[in-house]
Design a protein around this motif. Structure first.
Motif, short mmCIF file in Angstrom:
data_model
loop_
_atom_site.label_atom_id
_atom_site.label_comp_id
_atom_site.label_asym_id
_atom_site.label_seq_id
_atom_site.Cartn_x
_atom_site.Cartn_y
_atom_site.Cartn_z
N PRO A 101 -11.87 -0.59 -6.52
CA PRO A 101 -11.28 -0.42 -7.86
C PRO A 101 -9.86 -0.94 -7.89
O PRO A 101 -9.23 -1.13 -6.85
N ALA A 102 -9.36 -1.18 -9.08
CA ALA A 102 -7.96 -1.61 -9.23
C ALA A 102 -7.03 -0.55 -8.66
O ALA A 102 -7.36 0.64 -8.63
N PRO A 103 -5.87 -0.95 -8.14
CA PRO A 103 -4.93 0.03 -7.59
C PRO A 103 -4.61 1.12 -8.60
O PRO A 103 -4.41 0.86 -9.79
N ASP A 104 -4.57 2.34 -8.11
CA ASP A 104 -4.33 3.51 -8.96
C ASP A 104 -3.14 4.27 -8.40
O ASP A 104 -3.14 4.69 -7.23
N LEU A 105 -2.12 4.46 -9.20
CA LEU A 105 -0.88 5.05 -8.72
C LEU A 105 -1.07 6.50 -8.27
O LEU A 105 -0.51 6.92 -7.25
N SER A 106 -1.86 7.26 -8.98
CA SER A 106 -2.05 8.66 -8.58
C SER A 106 -2.80 8.76 -7.25
O SER A 106 -2.47 9.61 -6.41
N GLU A 107 -3.79 7.90 -7.05
CA GLU A 107 -4.51 7.90 -5.78
C GLU A 107 -3.60 7.47 -4.64
O GLU A 107 -3.61 8.06 -3.55
#
Length: 202
Positions: free
Chosen positions: A182-188
């Motif tokens: 998936p696209a980079p996710d800041l919370s993850e």
């Protein structure tokens, strides 16, 4: 023959152009002639400033380090001077996540070039000192932050944290499942960096 009147500016332009060429086409794309053409410089300019391919790659290491440290200054975990309180783990994790997010998105090409160029240092002993020197800035900065967070052996903790960050970047930019992730996710990323910092401080 190119003239040296704009040496420092041209050196930066050449290094930036070389990094872009490596990011787009790998090391096979990096030639003096290709840099001249892509930078819009007169033929022979790159070889005037960097006589050999080894010197050109060393300039890329230096420039990559400058750009990464500039990102650290802009987005990285804060290291406030006394008597301000040190950053807490949550703030450091959020800042590191923001930095990794930048490098996975807007800075993706530069990080790909960094990985590509790093392999050349493993093959060419002449480049090893330049590559090592370029990497010390980030480790020194990480050691200072981890010391502020209470690390007993901040240099060792910094080596681990930088290695984990590099491994995460490589896995998500060039690893086997990079294209399907998936696209980079800041919370993850913030959750991951908190675990990384906790482990480095353990």
């Amino acid at each position: 023959m190119p003239t040296p009147d704009r040496g420092p500016d041209r050196r930066t332009l050449i290094a930036d152009t070389a990094i872009d060429l490596v990011a787009a086409g790998g090391l096979r794309a990096l030639t003096h002639r290709a840099v001249d053409a892509a930078a819009g410089l007169p033929a022979g300019s790159t070889s005037y400033y960097f006589r050999t391919r080894t010197a050109l790659i060393a300039a890329c290491y230096q420039r990559l380090a400058e750009l990464d440290l500039a990102d650290l200054d802009a987005d990285g975990p804060p290291l406030p001077p006394p008597p301000l309180p040190p950053p807490d783990r949550a703030a450091a994790a959020a800042a590191l996540a923001g930095l990794l997010y930048r490098w996975l998105t807007a800075g993706r090409a530069r990080q790909l070039a960094r990985f590509e160029l790093s392999l050349e240092a493993a093959r060419n002993p002449e480049l090893e000192p330049d590559f090592h020197r370029a990497g010390q800035g980030a480790r020194t900065r990480a050691a200072g932050i981890l010391a502020a967070l209470g690390a007993d052996r901040p240099e060792e903790a910094a080596d681990l944290l930088v290695a984990w960050a590099d491994g995460l970047l490589y896995d998500r930019l060039a690893g086997a499942s990079a294209r399907s992730r998936p696209a980079p996710d800041l919370s993850e990323l913030t959750s991951v960096t908190r675990r990384m910092i906790d482990a480095a401080l353990a």
